[in-house]
Enzyme design. Structure first.
Site, PDB file in Angstrom:
ATOM      1  N   ASP A  40       0.642  -1.235   0.282  1.00  0.00           N
ATOM      2  CA  ASP A  40      -0.014  -0.041   0.129  1.00  0.00           C
ATOM      3  C   ASP A  40       0.900   1.237  -0.251  1.00  0.00           C
ATOM      4  O   ASP A  40       1.566   1.178   0.438  1.00  0.00           O
ATOM      5  CB  ASP A  40      -0.569  -0.064   1.176  1.00  0.00           C
ATOM      6  CG  ASP A  40      -0.638   0.161   2.506  1.00  0.00           C
ATOM      7  OD1 ASP A  40      -0.204   0.403   2.882  1.00  0.00           O
ATOM      8  OD2 ASP A  40       0.056  -1.146   2.830  1.00  0.00           O
ATOM      9  N   GLU A 129      -7.931   6.046  11.929  1.00  0.00           N
ATOM     10  CA  GLU A 129      -6.633   5.115  13.032  1.00  0.00           C
ATOM     11  C   GLU A 129      -6.573   6.156  14.000  1.00  0.00           C
ATOM     12  O   GLU A 129      -5.677   5.902  15.433  1.00  0.00           O
ATOM     13  CB  GLU A 129      -5.838   5.092  12.087  1.00  0.00           C
ATOM     14  CG  GLU A 129      -4.984   5.812  11.776  1.00  0.00           C
ATOM     15  CD  GLU A 129      -3.893   5.013  11.070  1.00  0.00           C
ATOM     16  OE1 GLU A 129      -2.605   4.659  11.302  1.00  0.00           O
ATOM     17  OE2 GLU A 129      -3.685   5.025  10.062  1.00  0.00           O
TER      18      GLU A 129
END
Length: 416
Positions: A40, A129
């Site tokens: 990613d 997050e």
């Protein structure tokens, strides 16, 4: 008779043992036996040679498309185009900064708008997050609204990206109808969180190496569970005038003694360049006066100027923390009065102001970022990008132009 009873009990115990041994493992494992090697990426990796990435065996690439309600990753279009050209399966993720459900809807709509017309192969990912002072209930409600809105707008399946701790302690079991892409480093397999029975993605390191990428990159394993049922183009979402007006707020600020344009830009989550474009009467950005009225358009303002605190862990560095929170070493040094940026301690509490991340407003006039290397100077960087030291100082709120830090990311404007 007693012997028969003993034999029966022994047989029963043996049967139970065999049954337990033959039962399938309840460990937290992949959702299928087929695993894809993946990475990613975001602007942090800068220019990527996707032909080399493909030849290195990578099959799936998740790429950052956007953040908040205004930031588009400057490498998104290039990453998408080049990954597709090299026949890699692609997925998109959005970094959520919402602090209310209304902001969650706005950010989901923005994400959908950014990726409209694209043809992803993988589920759309929510990367939520950093929670600030939100309660667990608020985190889960914001997540639910974001995911439901995104799926409704795009007609595509979605998933949750989360570290192992948040999957276990923060996210609710009510969200387990969305598959999990979990980050868990330095282990042979992800830890069981007691909620999701399987994972569809496992980010197993953030210090991976791969041909075609200079520096570290996140490495992942993915299962069939990340693949979309259809790869048709994502439709353009309908947006209401209310959302547009909420995202474009014009303020008039009266300059106080001691103010600088860079400080004002920081406080309003915008840039010096944007302020100058709205106030042509300012001919010298270093010369403003107490009592002067300045027009500020906060259309590129992240929804909340959230002050986040971080507790330093063993092995942390300021550059690593800055990268994680999309800010700079210089900002962390200034906010925390740190005398030596190379000396921080486990247990130390670091204040992080997310309102001045390096990415705010970056999309508004085609700006790019640069990662400082050992031996760099502002004058060297300015020369390379055909800009000036003064401009770099103003854009990045640098208090001492002779003091920059290796690994820091600075904003460079190519508007002029």
């Amino acid at each position: 008779m007693k012997n028969k009873i003993k034999i029966s009990i022994s047989t029963l115990i043996l049967t139970i043992l065999i049954t337990l041994i033959c039962l399938p493992s309840l460990a937290f494992g992949p959702s299928s036996n087929t695993l894809y090697d993946g990475i990613d990426v975001s602007s942090w990796q800068r220019n990527i040679n996707f032909a080399d990435v493909k030849n290195a065996g990578i099959e799936i690439v998740y790429m950052k498309s956007s953040e908040g309600s205004s930031y588009i990753d400057p490498y998104f279009e290039t990453n998408y185009r080049n990954a597709k050209a090299n026949d890699l399966k692609v997925g998109f993720y959005h970094y959520v900064t919402a602090r209310t459900t209304e902001q969650a809807r706005t950010q989901a709509t923005f994400f959908a708008k950014v990726i409209s017309g694209k043809e992803p192969d993988c589920r759309l990912a929510m990367d939520f997050e950093n929670f600030g002072n939100l309660s667990i209930n608020q985190v889960n409600e914001i997540s639910r609204v974001f995911l439901e809105t995104l799926q409704s707008l795009t007609n595509k399946e979605v998933l949750i990206y989360s570290n192992a701790y948040s999957a276990r302690a923060i996210f609710s079991s009510s969200l387990t109808n969305y598959p999990l892409w979990v980050a868990n480093y330095g282990v042979s397999e992800p830890g069981d969180n007691g909620k999701w029975s399987t994972w569809v993605g496992w980010q197993y390191t953030d210090t991976g190496r791969i041909n075609g990428i200079s520096g570290y990159v996140d490495r992942d394993y993915f299962t069939d569970g990340v693949l979309l049922s259809t790869t048709t183009p994502i439709p353009e979402p309908e947006t209401s005038n209310n959302n547009d007006s909420n995202n474009n707020v014009t303020n008039v600020y009266t300059v106080k003694s001691g103010d600088t344009l860079s400080e004002i830009a920081m406080n309003f989550g915008t840039t010096v360049s944007n302020i100058l474009s709205l106030n042509p009467s300012i001919t010298n950005p270093n010369l403003i006066y107490p009592g002067q009225n300045i027009t500020i358009n906060s259309s590129n303002l992240v929804e909340t100027n959230t002050n986040v605190t971080y507790i330093v862990k063993s092995g942390d560095t300021l550059s690593k923390i800055a990268k994680e929170y999309n800010t700079t070493v210089s900002n962390l040094v200034r906010l925390n009065n740190i005398s030596n940026p190379n000396l921080i301690y486990p247990g130390q509490i670091i204040n992080i102001n997310n309102s001045n991340t390096i990415e705010n407003g970056q999309n508004s006039c085609g700006k790019i970022t640069y990662t400082i290397k050992r031996g760099d100077t502002l004058s060297k960087i300015a020369k390379e990008y055909n800009t000036s030291v003064n401009k770099l100082v103003m854009l990045n709120n640098i208090s001492n132009p002779n003091l920059i830090y290796t690994g820091d990311i600075i904003l460079i404007s190519n508007c002029s």
